[in-house]
Design a protein around this motif. Structure first.
Motif: not given
Length: 306
Positions: A96-111
C-alpha cells in the motif's frame, strides 16, 4: 502435570473446527539445525482460527510455543512440553504505497523480493537471513547495519486473549530483541519503506547474498549466529582468536568458515550443541574476559535422547 488435562479440550476443539493437529511431532523436521525432540502436540491453524485457539490454551493453562521457520532456534533433545503453534498459514502480503502489510508466516526472503519488485528499499541488508517475518521481528533480525525493527510501524498480536495493535514504540526494539511479550502471538506487521529503483534494490540484495555465501557455511545445517556480538567486536572474531574454529562435540562443529556458526555435520544432538556452547564460552572468557551472550533461542526439556 495438571495442564495436560487441557489436551482433551484443545483436541476436541481442533477436531470440531477441522484444524490439523499432530501428536508427538518431531521438531527436528522443522528446525534449520535439524535438531529437536518431539512436541507433545503440534497445531497448524489458519489465520482466523488462532484467536480461539489461544483463548482455550490460556484458559486451560496449556504452555505453548509459536514456531515459524525454525531458524535461530535450538530445541532440546527432550522436546517441548505443551503445544507448538505453527504460523505457516499466515501468508498475507500486500503493498500500500510505501507500506507493506505482511503476515508473520511469510518467509523473510519472499518479503524482500516483493519489496524489490515494487521499488521499496530499506531492508536489503537482511538478504540471506532465513526464517519467517514473525521470527525476524520478534528477534529484531539484522545484518549490514539494517534491522527489521527500523521498518516496523505497527504490529498485530494476540495477547491476553484478544487481538490488539502494538505500536512501534511499545515493541521496544533493541539489538537482536524486542519487547514483544513472549506469550504473545504475532499475526502481522505494517512496515514502512522508501521508494527506490527496483533494479538497484535487486543488485544490492544480490551483492549482500554473494558476500554472505562467501563468509558463511550455507551448505551445512545451522541455526545462524550462535552468540550476539559484544559492543565493538564480533563474536566470530573472539571465538576464532580463542582457537575454537573446528572444535567438535559429537557431530556439532564450530564452522571453519565462520566461527560464530555451529554446524550439524551429521546426527548432532542438542546436548552436543549446548556442550560446545559452554566450551566456547569458557575459552573466550579465559582468553579475553568477555562473556558471550547467546543469540540462538533455546527451548524445551533438558532430557537427553536415550
Amino acid at each position: 502435570m495438571a495442564y495436560k488435562m487441557g489436551y482433551g479440550k484443545i483436541k476436541a476443539h481442533c477436531l470440531a473446527k477441522g484444524i490439523e493437529i499432530r501428536n508427538d511431532e518431531p521438531l527436528d523436521r522443522h528446525t534449520s539445525l535439524r535438531i529437536g525432540g518431539p512436541a507433545d502436540m503440534a497445531i497448524l491453524p489458519q489465520r482466523e482460527e488462532l484467536p480461539g485457539l489461544v483463548k482455550i490454551l490460556n484458559e486451560e493453562g496449556l504452555p505453548f510455543f509459536v514456531m515459524g521457520g525454525g531458524t535461530n532456534l535450538l530445541v532440546r533433545d527432550g522436546g517441548v512440553a505443551g503445544v507448538v503453534l505453527f504460523t505457516t498459514s499466515l501468508q498475507g502480503l500486500e503493498v500500500q504505497g510505501q507500506r507493506i502489510l505482511v503476515d508473520a508466516g511469510v518467509p523473510l526472503q519472499k518479503l524482500l523480493g516483493h519489496a524489490a519488485n515494487h521499488g521499496l528499499s530499506g531492508m536489503e541488508g537482511l538478504a540471506g537471513i532465513p526464517g519467517t517475518v514473525g521470527g525476524a521481528i520478534f528477534g529484531n533480525a539484522g545484518s549490514y547495519g539494517c534491522e527489521i525493527g527500523e521498518a516496523v510501524v505497527t504490529l498485530k498480536i494476540i495477547s491476553e486473549g484478544r487481538i490488539r495493535t502494538m505500536e512501534k514504540k511499545e515493541a521496544s526494539f533493541r539489538y537482536r530483541g524486542s519487547g514483544i511479550p513472549s506469550e504473545a502471538v504475532l499475526i502481522s506487521a505494517v512496515l514502512s519503506l522508501r521508494e527506490g529503483d527496483p533494479q538497484e534494490i535487486r543488485e544490492r540484495i544480490k551483492g549482500f547474498l554473494l558476500e554472505k555465501r562467501s563468509k558463511q557455511p550455507v551448505s551445512f545445517a545451522s541455526a545462524g549466529c550462535v552468540f550476539k556480538n559484544p559492543e565493538g567486536i564480533t563474536a566470530g572474531r573472539l571465538i576464532d582468536e580463542a582457537g575454537c574454529k573446528g572444535m567438535r562435540m559429537g557431530a556439532i562443529e564450530v564452522s571453519a568458515v565462520h566461527a560464530n556458526f555451529f554446524v550439524n555435520t551429521g546426527r548432532g544432538t542438542a546436548c552436543d550443541f549446548l556442550r560446545l556452547m559452554d566450551e566456547v564460552t569458557e575459552r573466550v572468557i579465559r582468553k579475553t574476559g568477555i562473556i558471550l551472550e547467546p543469540e540462538v533461542r533455546i527451548i524445551g526439556s533438558e532430557r537427553e535422547i536415550q
